[in-house]
Scaffold this active site. Sequence first.
Site, PDB file in Angstrom:
ATOM      1  N   GLU A   1      -1.714  -8.778   3.658  1.00  0.00           N
ATOM      2  CA  GLU A   1      -1.673  -9.119   5.160  1.00  0.00           C
ATOM      3  C   GLU A   1      -3.116  -9.446   5.863  1.00  0.00           C
ATOM      4  OE1 GLU A   1      -1.319  -6.356   4.155  1.00  0.00           O
ATOM      5  OE2 GLU A   1      -2.021  -4.790   5.769  1.00  0.00           O
TER       6      GLU A   1
ATOM      7  N   CYS B   1       0.866  -1.059   0.104  1.00  0.00           N
ATOM      8  CA  CYS B   1       0.285   0.037  -0.165  1.00  0.00           C
ATOM      9  C   CYS B   1       0.946   1.124  -0.133  1.00  0.00           C
ATOM     10  CB  CYS B   1      -1.142   0.022   1.296  1.00  0.00           C
ATOM     11  SG  CYS B   1      -2.284   1.222   1.101  1.00  0.00           S
TER      12      CYS B   1
ATOM     13  N   HIS C   1      -3.885  -4.852   0.500  1.00  0.00           N
ATOM     14  CA  HIS C   1      -3.203  -5.486   1.872  1.00  0.00           C
ATOM     15  C   HIS C   1      -3.352  -6.850   2.070  1.00  0.00           C
ATOM     16  CE1 HIS C   1      -2.503  -1.528   4.030  1.00  0.00           C
ATOM     17  NE2 HIS C   1      -3.557  -1.114   3.331  1.00  0.00           N
TER      18      HIS C   1
END
Length: 244
Positions: free
Chosen positions: A210, A107, A208
């Site tokens: 994660e 990001c 994102h």
Amino acid sequence: MGPVIGISCNQRRWAGEYYLRTEYVRAISKNSGTPLLIPVNQDPHVLANSLEHCDGLLLTGGGDLGPDFYRNRHSLLLTNVDEERDWFEIGLVRLALAARKPVLAICRGLQVLNVALHGTLYHDLHSELPNSGSHQPDSITREASHPVYFKNNTRLAKNFGEQVLVNSAHHQAVKDLGEGLIAAGVSPDGLIEAVEGKEGFVIGVQWHPERLLDIPAMDRLFKDFIEACRSNVKSSPDPARVEG
Ligand SMILES: [Mn+2]
């Protein structure tokens, strides 16, 4: 022992605190990496010494990049600008690249990577590209927001196939690509959503992963990154390379 992954931290200057979302750490540790948090600092020697202990660098999400590091005409539209963190992360990624350490940039991290390599940004998507799609929904989310289409023969295409649905929570985006980067993934409205370096493991994604670790391909991105870090030969970062 798993490779050591340096993770750039955020800071709340007004509160005197460093912080980092736990998903980044979890994504590294669940894939056999050893997370090492690197707090914001302004000393090239500290950056180089920190990276000396790392086999790879993970750049994390956060606020907008300030106007100092690229051409920007509308700085009033920026949110959560922290020039200390900008300088810190731009320096960190330049040192990592110069020392040929693998880099995964998420990001804001993708924007940092691009600017560190002298690329430019759309600083405010709403005003510069009013017809762009939904890249910043109200809630930062685990939910899919839009697809990303990958270019053939890229590392990301190898991992994700032709396309993948991603979450999206960004207000800036890559405009002109930095030196040595290719556009590996784009959204339906044509924004660059992923970049790769031409050499070594250098990947930036605008979404994102994660927060989507239950999706195997998202998890595998971290696995591949850590594998690249494991096979990387250690070399010493040179503090002078901070200036790019
Ligand atoms: Mn997006």
